[in-house]
Design a protein around this motif. Sequence first.
Motif, PDB file in Angstrom:
ATOM      1  N   ASN A 308       0.708  -1.042  -0.054  1.00 42.24           N
ATOM      2  CA  ASN A 308       0.185  -0.056   0.019  1.00 42.24           C
ATOM      3  C   ASN A 308       0.797   1.071   0.144  1.00 42.24           C
ATOM      4  O   ASN A 308       0.609   2.252  -0.727  1.00 42.24           O
ATOM      5  CB  ASN A 308      -1.072   0.103   1.302  1.00 42.24           C
ATOM      6  CG  ASN A 308      -1.971  -0.785   1.022  1.00 42.24           C
ATOM      7  OD1 ASN A 308      -2.217  -1.332  -0.143  1.00 42.24           O
ATOM      8  ND2 ASN A 308      -2.526  -1.410   2.180  1.00 42.24           N
ATOM      9  N   ARG A 309       2.038   1.079   0.621  1.00 37.21           N
ATOM     10  CA  ARG A 309       2.738   2.376   0.860  1.00 37.21           C
ATOM     11  C   ARG A 309       3.375   2.762  -0.516  1.00 37.21           C
ATOM     12  O   ARG A 309       3.577   3.999  -0.795  1.00 37.21           O
ATOM     13  CB  ARG A 309       4.105   2.159   1.810  1.00 37.21           C
ATOM     14  CG  ARG A 309       4.838   3.377   2.147  1.00 37.21           C
ATOM     15  CD  ARG A 309       5.957   2.754   3.155  1.00 37.21           C
ATOM     16  NE  ARG A 309       5.567   2.687   4.121  1.00 37.21           N
ATOM     17  CZ  ARG A 309       6.527   2.039   5.158  1.00 37.21           C
ATOM     18  NH1 ARG A 309       7.832   1.854   5.192  1.00 37.21           N
ATOM     19  NH2 ARG A 309       5.965   1.606   6.367  1.00 37.21           N
ATOM     20  N   TYR A 310       3.866   1.544  -1.416  1.00 39.22           N
ATOM     21  CA  TYR A 310       4.217   1.893  -2.580  1.00 39.22           C
ATOM     22  C   TYR A 310       3.290   2.106  -3.755  1.00 39.22           C
ATOM     23  O   TYR A 310       3.625   2.299  -5.062  1.00 39.22           O
ATOM     24  CB  TYR A 310       5.365   0.679  -3.075  1.00 39.22           C
ATOM     25  CG  TYR A 310       6.609   0.911  -2.201  1.00 39.22           C
ATOM     26  CD1 TYR A 310       7.493   1.956  -2.603  1.00 39.22           C
ATOM     27  CD2 TYR A 310       6.764   0.223  -1.220  1.00 39.22           C
ATOM     28  CE1 TYR A 310       8.666   1.980  -2.007  1.00 39.22           C
ATOM     29  CE2 TYR A 310       8.018   0.214  -0.410  1.00 39.22           C
ATOM     30  CZ  TYR A 310       9.083   1.088  -0.831  1.00 39.22           C
ATOM     31  OH  TYR A 310      10.251   1.301  -0.205  1.00 39.22           O
ATOM     32  N   GLY A 311       2.009   2.186  -3.342  1.00 40.03           N
ATOM     33  CA  GLY A 311       0.873   2.128  -4.346  1.00 40.03           C
ATOM     34  C   GLY A 311       0.570   1.186  -5.437  1.00 40.03           C
ATOM     35  O   GLY A 311       0.402   1.647  -6.310  1.00 40.03           O
ATOM     36  N   ILE A 312       0.908   0.036  -4.949  1.00 43.96           N
ATOM     37  CA  ILE A 312       0.770  -1.305  -5.844  1.00 43.96           C
ATOM     38  C   ILE A 312      -0.629  -1.787  -5.475  1.00 43.96           C
ATOM     39  O   ILE A 312      -0.889  -2.097  -4.148  1.00 43.96           O
ATOM     40  CB  ILE A 312       1.805  -2.216  -5.446  1.00 43.96           C
ATOM     41  CG1 ILE A 312       3.108  -1.667  -5.863  1.00 43.96           C
ATOM     42  CG2 ILE A 312       1.488  -3.531  -6.243  1.00 43.96           C
ATOM     43  CD1 ILE A 312       4.225  -2.776  -5.684  1.00 43.96           C
ATOM     44  N   LEU A 313      -1.249  -2.307  -6.472  1.00 40.94           N
ATOM     45  CA  LEU A 313      -2.746  -2.787  -6.075  1.00 40.94           C
ATOM     46  C   LEU A 313      -2.442  -4.246  -6.138  1.00 40.94           C
ATOM     47  O   LEU A 313      -1.652  -4.992  -7.130  1.00 40.94           O
ATOM     48  CB  LEU A 313      -3.595  -2.462  -7.564  1.00 40.94           C
ATOM     49  CG  LEU A 313      -5.097  -3.057  -7.552  1.00 40.94           C
ATOM     50  CD1 LEU A 313      -5.999  -1.953  -8.235  1.00 40.94           C
ATOM     51  CD2 LEU A 313      -5.392  -4.623  -8.168  1.00 40.94           C
TER      52      LEU A 313
END
Length: 553
Positions: A308-313
């Motif tokens: 979530n921190r790196y914006g990965i779905l």
Amino acid sequence: MSGLSLPSAPGTQLFKPGYQTYQSEDGAISRNIDACREIASIVRTSIGPCGRNKIVINHLQKVFLTSDAATILRELEVIHPAAKLMVMASQQQESEMGDATNLVIIMAGELLNQAENLIRIGLHPADIIQGYELAEKFAQSALEELVVDSVGDLHVQNELFKAIRPAIMSKQYGSEDVLANLVAEAVLSVMPKNPKNFNVDNVRVVKIMGSNLTASTVVKGMVFNREPEGSVKNIASTARVGVFTCPIDISQTETKGTVLLHNAKEMLNFTKDEEAHLEADIKAIADSGIRVLIAGAAIGELALNYLNRYGILVLRVPSKFDLRRLCRVVGATPLPRFGAPMPEEMGKIDIVETIEIGGDRVTVVRQENEITRTSTIVIRGATQGLLDDVERAIDDGVSIIKSLAKDGRLLPGAGATEIELVQRIGSYGEKTPGVLQHAIKKYGEAFEIVPRILADNAGLDATEILGRLYAAHGKKEDWYAGVDVDESDVSGLLDTKSMGIYDALAAKSWAIKLATDTVNTILSVDQIVMAKRAGGPVMPKTQMPGNWDADDD
């Protein structure tokens, strides 16, 4: 001395105790025919658009509500060896053509009925088998003369609709236009340049409760009945995809090991090292350009936090079949290890979005800019039983495309082909010398069962309808006449060619061949030898009173 019979020696025992044997003198053939007739009677009322459904509860207490013969017989535990041959024939028809499974069972049952009548008047089973083989060869050649239309270009939706509609009509009468359009659209989006390479596995079905069939849609790509795991729910532009079959969590060794920690500081450092290693792996994945991660196993909470921190779905797909299909859609390679993938192992995806359908949050994986390799039909309905039956009808519609890719010729449906075969095989039998003509004529009469059952299941007077059908087919120009289950005409007949009611030549030809081969195999059996069941005594199903290990009085 010629009339002297010697007594058999005492104590000659061929088999172990518990064996059962039935010979032709004991009625082995009639026992087989009775068992097969019982199987045919089960699916008899399920043929045609007005066929009734059966409720089947299998050994796992799962409930099936369907009129599909292959599904009914697959869930029934048939133990009779001759009846099992009919079940296997219907399953073979299902795997090869996907349609006309009921026809295999009904035709085999009726051919055995006719064979029993021939045995009673004195014909030998060998003569019946030979006559049936001759009649089957003639029927196959007659089918080619009865072709009325053909499917031309399988890349045209109207051509696909023409072929799919009759196959679905026999399972979902009244909804055939809606479902045939959906299947044609889904098949068209995945049809390769060479239709012979079409794979039925490329069309998926997702069932969502609520609304009705008219709300069903086709999605290019795949639909999953679950939300993404993390806080990232949508990807609006083209993104790279990584697919992992291993757990997304702190790495663990394959063998057991022991770590000796002397104080609290060492334990804290050990935990921090594990977390740092996991974060480094996820950062490497993010740096490689991946914005969508597909997991086939469990996802740890700590790993989810970093993703979530790196914006990965993150989308979890527990089914290995769906995971395999998804890899085809996005063009990715499933990886058994967790780490940054190589560029050639990544896939590409256009849009990932989370939408709500009927109160359920689902994830849609779309490919908008190119012809996808997988399409999904999202079907809606009020009950789970209805959705399951619609799914089976769609599977039949998709499977018929596979057979039409090999042979696109079409025959008149609604019993018109069968009535024409009755007359042609009957006249062929009249010209055949010897006792074989009786078997050939009875083979032709067996085809009469199809229009008779269609009329019976529609609530019509079968004898009257059959009389009108024979009269219509006696005229050279009116041999397209079939049974009108709607009774839209007073005569109870309709023109199958103008109404667009067709049967695939390949499916019907294969069904006739399988039914004939099954019947000939059953008729060639003159003895049944059944061994004693393996294992010890069977435990009683009802619980005995008292303690299980208490001594008997």
